[in-house]
Design a protein around this motif. Structure first.
Motif, PDB file in Angstrom:
ATOM      1  N   ILE A 243      44.437  43.508  40.281  1.00 43.35           N
ATOM      2  CA  ILE A 243      45.664  43.043  39.665  1.00 43.35           C
ATOM      3  C   ILE A 243      45.339  42.321  38.366  1.00 43.35           C
ATOM      4  O   ILE A 243      44.308  41.661  38.277  1.00 43.35           O
ATOM      5  CB  ILE A 243      46.446  42.121  40.642  1.00 43.35           C
ATOM      6  N   SER A 244      46.190  42.434  37.372  1.00 40.59           N
ATOM      7  CA  SER A 244      45.944  41.755  36.103  1.00 40.59           C
ATOM      8  C   SER A 244      46.379  40.291  36.213  1.00 40.59           C
ATOM      9  O   SER A 244      47.111  39.912  37.137  1.00 40.59           O
ATOM     10  CB  SER A 244      46.743  42.429  34.992  1.00 40.59           C
ATOM     11  N   ASP A 245      45.938  39.498  35.255  1.00 44.05           N
ATOM     12  CA  ASP A 245      46.359  38.092  35.229  1.00 44.05           C
ATOM     13  C   ASP A 245      47.875  37.978  35.060  1.00 44.05           C
ATOM     14  O   ASP A 245      48.520  37.109  35.640  1.00 44.05           O
ATOM     15  CB  ASP A 245      45.607  37.308  34.132  1.00 44.05           C
ATOM     16  N   ILE A 246      48.466  38.905  34.296  1.00 46.62           N
ATOM     17  CA  ILE A 246      49.921  38.904  34.106  1.00 46.62           C
ATOM     18  C   ILE A 246      50.623  39.185  35.442  1.00 46.62           C
ATOM     19  O   ILE A 246      51.588  38.517  35.808  1.00 46.62           O
ATOM     20  CB  ILE A 246      50.329  39.976  33.053  1.00 46.62           C
ATOM     21  N   ASN A 258      44.839  32.901  45.055  1.00 48.38           N
ATOM     22  CA  ASN A 258      45.301  34.248  45.407  1.00 48.38           C
ATOM     23  C   ASN A 258      44.728  35.289  44.453  1.00 48.38           C
ATOM     24  O   ASN A 258      44.329  36.383  44.859  1.00 48.38           O
ATOM     25  CB  ASN A 258      46.841  34.328  45.344  1.00 48.38           C
ATOM     26  N   PHE A 259      44.703  34.941  43.163  1.00 47.60           N
ATOM     27  CA  PHE A 259      44.151  35.866  42.170  1.00 47.60           C
ATOM     28  C   PHE A 259      42.664  36.094  42.451  1.00 47.60           C
ATOM     29  O   PHE A 259      42.191  37.228  42.465  1.00 47.60           O
ATOM     30  CB  PHE A 259      44.358  35.287  40.763  1.00 47.60           C
ATOM     31  N   LEU A 260      41.945  34.999  42.714  1.00 46.38           N
ATOM     32  CA  LEU A 260      40.509  35.115  42.983  1.00 46.38           C
ATOM     33  C   LEU A 260      40.253  35.990  44.209  1.00 46.38           C
ATOM     34  O   LEU A 260      39.341  36.807  44.224  1.00 46.38           O
ATOM     35  CB  LEU A 260      39.898  33.719  43.187  1.00 46.38           C
ATOM     36  N   GLN A 261      41.091  35.815  45.217  1.00 51.70           N
ATOM     37  CA  GLN A 261      40.908  36.607  46.436  1.00 51.70           C
ATOM     38  C   GLN A 261      41.148  38.101  46.177  1.00 51.70           C
ATOM     39  O   GLN A 261      40.394  38.951  46.647  1.00 51.70           O
ATOM     40  CB  GLN A 261      41.850  36.094  47.523  1.00 51.70           C
ATOM     41  N   ALA A 262      42.198  38.392  45.403  1.00 50.70           N
ATOM     42  CA  ALA A 262      42.502  39.801  45.087  1.00 50.70           C
ATOM     43  C   ALA A 262      41.370  40.421  44.277  1.00 50.70           C
ATOM     44  O   ALA A 262      40.940  41.557  44.543  1.00 50.70           O
ATOM     45  CB  ALA A 262      43.816  39.895  44.315  1.00 50.70           C
ATOM     46  N   ILE A 263      40.856  39.686  43.305  1.00 53.00           N
ATOM     47  CA  ILE A 263      39.771  40.201  42.460  1.00 53.00           C
ATOM     48  C   ILE A 263      38.497  40.369  43.297  1.00 53.00           C
ATOM     49  O   ILE A 263      37.792  41.379  43.173  1.00 53.00           O
ATOM     50  CB  ILE A 263      39.531  39.253  41.251  1.00 53.00           C
ATOM     51  N   HIS A 264      38.233  39.401  44.160  1.00 50.30           N
ATOM     52  CA  HIS A 264      37.063  39.486  45.031  1.00 50.30           C
ATOM     53  C   HIS A 264      37.099  40.786  45.851  1.00 50.30           C
ATOM     54  O   HIS A 264      36.132  41.537  45.915  1.00 50.30           O
ATOM     55  CB  HIS A 264      37.031  38.271  45.960  1.00 50.30           C
ATOM     56  N   ARG A 265      38.246  41.054  46.451  1.00 50.85           N
ATOM     57  CA  ARG A 265      38.367  42.249  47.299  1.00 50.85           C
ATOM     58  C   ARG A 265      38.259  43.531  46.483  1.00 50.85           C
ATOM     59  O   ARG A 265      37.621  44.500  46.911  1.00 50.85           O
ATOM     60  CB  ARG A 265      39.712  42.239  48.033  1.00 50.85           C
ATOM     61  N   ALA A 266      38.884  43.538  45.306  1.00 50.78           N
ATOM     62  CA  ALA A 266      38.887  44.758  44.490  1.00 50.78           C
ATOM     63  C   ALA A 266      37.488  45.059  43.948  1.00 50.78           C
ATOM     64  O   ALA A 266      37.038  46.215  43.956  1.00 50.78           O
ATOM     65  CB  ALA A 266      39.887  44.611  43.341  1.00 50.78           C
ATOM     66  N   VAL A 267      36.788  44.035  43.478  1.00 49.58           N
ATOM     67  CA  VAL A 267      35.436  44.241  42.938  1.00 49.58           C
ATOM     68  C   VAL A 267      34.495  44.665  44.067  1.00 49.58           C
ATOM     69  O   VAL A 267      33.651  45.549  43.889  1.00 49.58           O
ATOM     70  CB  VAL A 267      34.930  42.970  42.211  1.00 49.58           C
TER      71      VAL A 267
END
Ligand code: ZN
Length: 322
Positions: A243-246, A258-267
């Motif tokens: 997901i983007s920051d926007i 929440n953003f960190l968790q989404a990025i963690h999972r995606a990476v």
């Protein structure tokens, strides 16, 4: 192929056997960190909307964040890929952009005024032209878009002394430019070999509500739709990975965790499959939302921990693979 190449972890992650057979070794994940250099409505304060008319009037905090983010990535052996709106080159000081380029970071074209390249009417290309229609008088949408892309390249050459490294469309489109062969052809005519325009669809949830498991799952699932490909006309697409920051901080109004968790999972998804992840963030959004660079550091940590199974790349490097 020696069995030792076949790590249990890859096997469990469901790496396709074919990939091993074709490449003789596990695929290496390629992780890109991209910074769109523009001001963004609703940031730093929710009531800030004037940026729609002056996307390129970068404030000091935005520039500082971009420079510090780039330096953190470089310390880990990578480079960031920036996309600048040409109007930022009207600012008094552009030395920081020259410095970023000199350090090996890439800078691409993001149009002069942040125009929507899918617009069919000139006034729909940008808020600035809705308020000041005389700026685009007598031109159709195609002419406005083409000129706006050219102006950014021209500003870069004149003020920075180098050409843009690739093109990213303002806004992301769920199917990229699949249905717009005219825009694909325009970009190729303007000298671009690759574009970053696709942002695949995923669940978004309610603004202000913490992200649910279903949303995280949907974001991870969308990663397979965010892999680079080539359009039939030969233009290469390097999608933005959700997901983007926007999406997180404006559309979702998520807390940073929440953003960190989404990025963690995606990476992690990309690393386990030897796939591509392309972070889309805006320093103008990140400095109020993630002032301590936790997202950038998290991605660099995940790549480092993966050892040989992942590396940091820029988008031009990804484009040469296709
Ligand atoms: Zn943008």
């Amino acid at each position: 192929m020696k069995p030792s190449h076949f790590s249990r972890r890859h096997f469990l992650a469901g790496m396709p056997t074919l990939a091993f057979a074709a490449n003789k070794s596990p695929l290496q994940a390629r992780i890109a960190i991209t910074l769109d250099l523009e001001m963004s409505r609703n940031f730093p304060r929710w009531e800030d909307t004037g940026w729609d008319y002056e996307k390129g009037n970068l404030n000091a905090e935005t520039k500082r964040y971009a420079v510090e983010a780039a330096s953190r990535v470089k310390e880990r052996g990578g480079r960031v890929h920036c996309f600048v709106v040409g109007r930022a080159l009207e600012q008094e000081d552009v030395q920081w952009l020259k410095d970023l380029h000199a350090q090996g970071h890439r800078i691409g074209n993001h149009t002069y005024d942040h125009v929507n390249v899918l617009a069919r009417k000139p006034e729909d290309t940008q808020f600035r032209f809705l308020r000041s229609p005389w700026l685009v008088k007598g031109r159709n949408a195609e002419q406005v878009i083409c000129e706006n892309i050219q102006l950014c390249s021209e500003a870069m050459k004149t003020r920075l002394g180098f050409e843009p490294d690739g093109f990213r469309t303002p806004g992301g489109f769920r199917d990229g430019l699949v249905d717009r062969e005219d825009i694909q052809a325009m970009l190729q005519k303007l000298g671009f070999r690759w574009v970053s325009s696709k942002y695949p669809r995923h669940l978004a949830g309610q603004p202000g509500k913490p992200a649910s498991e279903a949303i995280f799952d949907s974001i991870v699932k969308a990663q397979s739709e965010a892999q680079p490909f080539k359009y039939s006309g030969g233009l290469v697409e390097i999608p933005m990975s959700p997901i983007s920051d926007i999406g997180a901080f404006r559309a979702g109004r998520w807390p940073l965790d929440n953003f960190l968790q989404a990025i963690h999972r995606a990476v992690t998804w990309a690393i386990e499959r030897g796939a591509v992840f392309d972070l889309l963030c805006h320093p103008s959004v990140m400095y109020p939302s993630d002032p301590d660079f936790r997202t950038i550091d998290l991605i660099c940590d995940l790549v480092q921990q993966a050892g040989e199974r992942a590396r940091l790349v820029t988008l031009d490097e990804l484009a040469t693979e296709l």
